[in-house]
Design a protein around this motif. Structure first.
Motif, mmCIF file in Angstrom:
data_model
loop_
_atom_site.group_PDB
_atom_site.id
_atom_site.type_symbol
_atom_site.label_atom_id
_atom_site.label_comp_id
_atom_site.label_asym_id
_atom_site.label_seq_id
_atom_site.Cartn_x
_atom_site.Cartn_y
_atom_site.Cartn_z
ATOM 1 N N LEU A 105 -46.274 5.123 108.303
ATOM 2 C CA LEU A 105 -46.919 6.185 109.085
ATOM 3 C C LEU A 105 -48.254 6.490 108.411
ATOM 4 O O LEU A 105 -48.267 7.010 107.295
ATOM 5 C CB LEU A 105 -46.062 7.448 109.095
ATOM 6 N N LEU A 106 -49.354 6.150 109.045
ATOM 7 C CA LEU A 106 -50.656 6.512 108.466
ATOM 8 C C LEU A 106 -50.949 7.953 108.879
ATOM 9 O O LEU A 106 -51.478 8.209 109.946
ATOM 10 C CB LEU A 106 -51.756 5.579 108.968
ATOM 11 N N GLU A 111 -49.851 16.798 105.649
ATOM 12 C CA GLU A 111 -49.435 17.928 106.498
ATOM 13 C C GLU A 111 -48.413 17.514 107.564
ATOM 14 O O GLU A 111 -47.729 18.367 108.148
ATOM 15 C CB GLU A 111 -50.665 18.599 107.136
ATOM 16 N N VAL A 112 -48.278 16.200 107.802
ATOM 17 C CA VAL A 112 -47.355 15.723 108.846
ATOM 18 C C VAL A 112 -45.916 15.580 108.312
ATOM 19 O O VAL A 112 -44.955 15.512 109.074
ATOM 20 C CB VAL A 112 -47.877 14.390 109.437
ATOM 21 N N VAL A 113 -45.774 15.581 106.975
ATOM 22 C CA VAL A 113 -44.456 15.356 106.359
ATOM 23 C C VAL A 113 -43.430 16.373 106.865
ATOM 24 O O VAL A 113 -42.300 16.021 107.179
ATOM 25 C CB VAL A 113 -44.586 15.398 104.814
ATOM 26 N N ARG A 149 -43.177 17.967 109.671
ATOM 27 C CA ARG A 149 -42.710 17.716 111.042
ATOM 28 C C ARG A 149 -41.749 16.517 111.070
ATOM 29 O O ARG A 149 -40.715 16.538 111.748
ATOM 30 C CB ARG A 149 -43.909 17.472 111.968
ATOM 31 N N VAL A 150 -42.092 15.481 110.313
ATOM 32 C CA VAL A 150 -41.231 14.281 110.297
ATOM 33 C C VAL A 150 -39.869 14.638 109.709
ATOM 34 O O VAL A 150 -38.822 14.270 110.234
ATOM 35 C CB VAL A 150 -41.898 13.135 109.494
ATOM 36 N N LEU A 151 -39.896 15.380 108.630
ATOM 37 C CA LEU A 151 -38.641 15.712 107.943
ATOM 38 C C LEU A 151 -37.778 16.670 108.770
ATOM 39 O O LEU A 151 -36.548 16.665 108.674
ATOM 40 C CB LEU A 151 -38.980 16.308 106.578
ATOM 41 N N ALA A 152 -38.431 17.466 109.598
ATOM 42 C CA ALA A 152 -37.672 18.401 110.438
ATOM 43 C C ALA A 152 -37.052 17.702 111.649
ATOM 44 O O ALA A 152 -36.178 18.253 112.306
ATOM 45 C CB ALA A 152 -38.592 19.528 110.902
ATOM 46 N N ASP A 153 -37.516 16.487 111.944
ATOM 47 C CA ASP A 153 -36.990 15.772 113.121
ATOM 48 C C ASP A 153 -35.522 15.401 112.880
ATOM 49 O O ASP A 153 -35.181 14.818 111.852
ATOM 50 C CB ASP A 153 -37.833 14.502 113.340
ATOM 51 N N PRO A 154 -34.643 15.726 113.829
ATOM 52 C CA PRO A 154 -33.213 15.443 113.613
ATOM 53 C C PRO A 154 -32.904 13.953 113.466
ATOM 54 O O PRO A 154 -31.856 13.588 112.932
ATOM 55 C CB PRO A 154 -32.540 16.024 114.862
ATOM 56 N N ARG A 155 -33.803 13.082 113.925
ATOM 57 C CA ARG A 155 -33.546 11.648 113.787
ATOM 58 C C ARG A 155 -33.809 11.160 112.364
ATOM 59 O O ARG A 155 -33.460 10.035 112.017
ATOM 60 C CB ARG A 155 -34.412 10.862 114.792
ATOM 61 N N ALA A 210 -42.531 20.806 97.425
ATOM 62 C CA ALA A 210 -42.800 21.022 98.855
ATOM 63 C C ALA A 210 -41.771 20.270 99.704
ATOM 64 O O ALA A 210 -41.192 20.841 100.644
ATOM 65 C CB ALA A 210 -44.224 20.565 99.186
ATOM 66 N N VAL A 211 -41.524 19.019 99.374
ATOM 67 C CA VAL A 211 -40.579 18.231 100.172
ATOM 68 C C VAL A 211 -39.156 18.765 99.996
ATOM 69 O O VAL A 211 -38.393 18.875 100.967
ATOM 70 C CB VAL A 211 -40.683 16.728 99.811
ATOM 71 N N ALA A 212 -38.802 19.142 98.776
ATOM 72 C CA ALA A 212 -37.450 19.665 98.531
ATOM 73 C C ALA A 212 -37.237 20.975 99.303
ATOM 74 O O ALA A 212 -36.144 21.236 99.806
ATOM 75 C CB ALA A 212 -37.231 19.893 97.048
ATOM 76 N N ARG A 213 -38.297 21.771 99.396
ATOM 77 C CA ARG A 213 -38.187 23.044 100.122
ATOM 78 C C ARG A 213 -37.896 22.781 101.611
ATOM 79 O O ARG A 213 -36.971 23.358 102.190
ATOM 80 C CB ARG A 213 -39.489 23.856 99.963
ATOM 81 N N ILE A 214 -38.657 21.869 102.194
ATOM 82 C CA ILE A 214 -38.454 21.570 103.622
ATOM 83 C C ILE A 214 -37.071 20.941 103.824
ATOM 84 O O ILE A 214 -36.319 21.315 104.731
ATOM 85 C CB ILE A 214 -39.532 20.591 104.143
ATOM 86 N N ALA A 215 -36.731 19.989 102.952
ATOM 87 C CA ALA A 215 -35.440 19.302 103.101
ATOM 88 C C ALA A 215 -34.288 20.286 102.921
ATOM 89 O O ALA A 215 -33.269 20.189 103.605
ATOM 90 C CB ALA A 215 -35.340 18.155 102.098
ATOM 91 N N GLY A 216 -34.467 21.235 102.021
ATOM 92 C CA GLY A 216 -33.427 22.248 101.807
ATOM 93 C C GLY A 216 -33.221 23.062 103.069
ATOM 94 O O GLY A 216 -32.088 23.307 103.498
ATOM 95 N N GLN A 217 -34.335 23.447 103.668
ATOM 96 C CA GLN A 217 -34.285 24.209 104.918
ATOM 97 C C GLN A 217 -33.550 23.425 106.007
ATOM 98 O O GLN A 217 -32.787 23.978 106.806
ATOM 99 C CB GLN A 217 -35.743 24.498 105.337
ATOM 100 N N GLU A 218 -33.781 22.110 106.000
ATOM 101 C CA GLU A 218 -33.198 21.250 107.050
ATOM 102 C C GLU A 218 -31.825 20.692 106.663
ATOM 103 O O GLU A 218 -31.223 19.940 107.412
ATOM 104 C CB GLU A 218 -34.145 20.061 107.319
#
Ligand SMILES: O=CCCC(=O)O
Length: 470
Positions: free
Chosen positions: A186-187, A191-193, A195-201, A216-224
């Motif tokens: 994904l080029l 800031e797009v990470v 949205r991608v990580l929140a995608d259920p797929r 930052a990634v752990a925070r989003i992944a934790g949320q999801e």
């Protein structure tokens, strides 16, 4: 940062790329999801054939690919070629061993009141891989090879300064025979990470990079509620005790600090030396560091090329200048050269104290901090006195001391009398702020699997636990 190739040896902008649109990203996730449905039903033998074909392609493309990496991030051409070979070897390693690593594991059925009980490893789905520029191929491959062999699919968000390496990787596995969409680049900007990580797929993420990016990634992944593996920075200690082979230690110290132009998470960064051998080690180490040839990374005579980014050079310059202002002594290097390119000389710096940034921060360039200690206990206290805990290194010929270091060093790995290195055969990862989870070996391939408990009671069909296709 825009998505672009800028040659660090000249500072010249060579190529820029438009980031993918939200629709293109969405379509890529859709293709990944589709590919997962196909890939998870393939056999280990089919995947192994494709993985071995990927290794063949890497070796066939070796020179072109190595040149690309050198132009994008400044590593020497020789080390880039070695990186390609290491990636091919990792592909072959997982082609050979994945099935065994993921075979059903029988348990004591009687103890749990079953007629049969076992553990089965199954793939999770699409995994987002956020990867750094320092080993443009290897960092990705040590995720991709086990992930694809397990039946997972990958979406790569590579560093913005290595887009051509990313594009190569985005095509490699389809060229080798894997289903289209099984591994895509994904080029996009950072800031797009989210949205991608929140995608259920997308089911999980792996990140190698800075502590800030990891948080930052752990925070989003934790949320999801999505699994992550994080491999973050390191400030690896390299301890030298009186019984060590000092010449050998100084030789390896030089390689360990300057590999990849000083930009490796597991580079030795803090050299902690017993006072009985401090002067002799300091002399041997500084003279070797000073003798290295800094220059054009394409030239076979070059030991050290430029730093990958202009900001990277500014960062280490500021760390060294801060230490010098506060009383540190430079044994060699310490001044940027004139001219084009983001070069910085191999530097050894001593008389350090905790007020200096270099004491506690990771130094991502060829700068070695040299510390004097009076005892084993002091060495351990200093070695462990950091928020990081990735690799570690100790030099001693005393067997009792070797055992103590293996236990007492607070890090994901301990290497005694040899250089800290990653191998497909050994787990790789850290403790403390260096991250969690493991890459490589059997541990790495199981990180992105559902470790499923299977308990069976009456009416058991014949057949025992064994290999399965996903
Ligand atoms: O930057 C960290 C990775 C280094 C390696 O795997 O050799």
């Amino acid at each position: 940062m825009s998505i672009a190739t800028i040659n660090p040896a000249t500072g010249q902008l060579l190529k820029t790329y438009d980031p993918m649109s939200p629709e293109q990203v969405d379509a890529a996730i859709g293709r990944a999801d589709e590919a997962f449905r196909t890939l998870r039903r393939t056999t280990f033998a089919e995947r192994a054939r494709w993985m071995n074909a990927a290794a063949d392609l890497l070796l066939r493309d070796c020179d072109e690919l190595a040149r690309l990496m050198t132009i994008e991030m400044g590593k020497t051409f020789a080390s880039a070629r070695a990186e390609v070979a290491k990636c091919a070897a990792a592909c072959r390693f997982y082609a050979t061993h994945a099935e065994g690593f993921l075979a059903d594991e029988p348990a004591d059925a009687k103890a749990v009141g079953a007629t049969r009980a076992f553990t089965r490893y199954q793939p999770l789905g699409a995994v987002l891989a956020v990867m750094p520029w320092n080993f443009p191929l290897w960092q990705v491959m040590r995720f991709a090879a086990p992930a694809l062999m397990a039946g997972n699919v990958g979406l790569l968000k590579h560093a913005s300064n290595v887009p051509q390496s990313a594009l190569y990787l985005g095509e490699l596995f389809a060229r080798a025979g894997f289903p289209a969409g099984a591994f895509q680049s994904l080029l996009v900007g950072a800031e797009v990470v989210e949205r991608v990580l929140a995608d259920p797929r997308v089911r999980a993420a792996t990140l190698t990079g800075s502590e800030r990016a990891g948080r930052a990634v752990a925070r989003i992944a934790g949320q999801e509620i999505k699994k992550t593996v994080l491999e973050l920075g390191g400030s690896d200690p390299f301890v030298v005790m009186p019984s060590a082979d000092i010449e050998r230690a100084a030789e390896v110290a030089t390689t360990a600090r300057c590999q990849n132009n000083g930009q490796s998470c597991i580079a030795a960064k803090r050299f902690i030396v017993h006072t009985d051998v401090f002067d002799v080690f300091a002399e041997a180490f500084a003279s070797r560091m000073d003798a290295l040839t800094v220059g054009d990374p394409m030239d076979p005579a070059t030991d050290i090329g430029p730093l990958a980014t202009e900001q990277g050079r500014i960062d280490i310059e500021e760390q060294v200048d801060d230490a010098v202002r506060k009383g540190a002594r430079v044994l060699c290097g310490g001044q940027r050269p004139d001219g084009d390119g983001w070069y910085y000389p191999p530097t050894v710096i001593t008389d350090l104290n905790p007020t200096m940034r270099i004491w506690s921060e990771e130094v991502f360039g060829p700068v070695a901090g040299l510390f004097r200690v009076d005892s084993y206990e002091q060495a351990i206290e200093l070695a462990n006195g950091t928020n990081f805990g990735l690799g570690s290194n100790a030099w001693t010929r005393d067997p009792a001391e070797q055992e103590r270091f293996a236990t007492d060093l607070d890090a994901g790995s301990v290497f005694i009398n040899g250089m800290t290195t990653s191998y497909p055969e050994l787990p790789f990862g850290g403790v403390k702020n260096s991250g969690y989870g493991r890459e490589l070996s059997a541990y790495g391939i199981r990180e992105f699997c559902n470790t499923k408990t299977v308990w069976m009671g009456e009416g058991l069909a014949t057949g025992g636990a064994g290999a399965h296709s996903e």
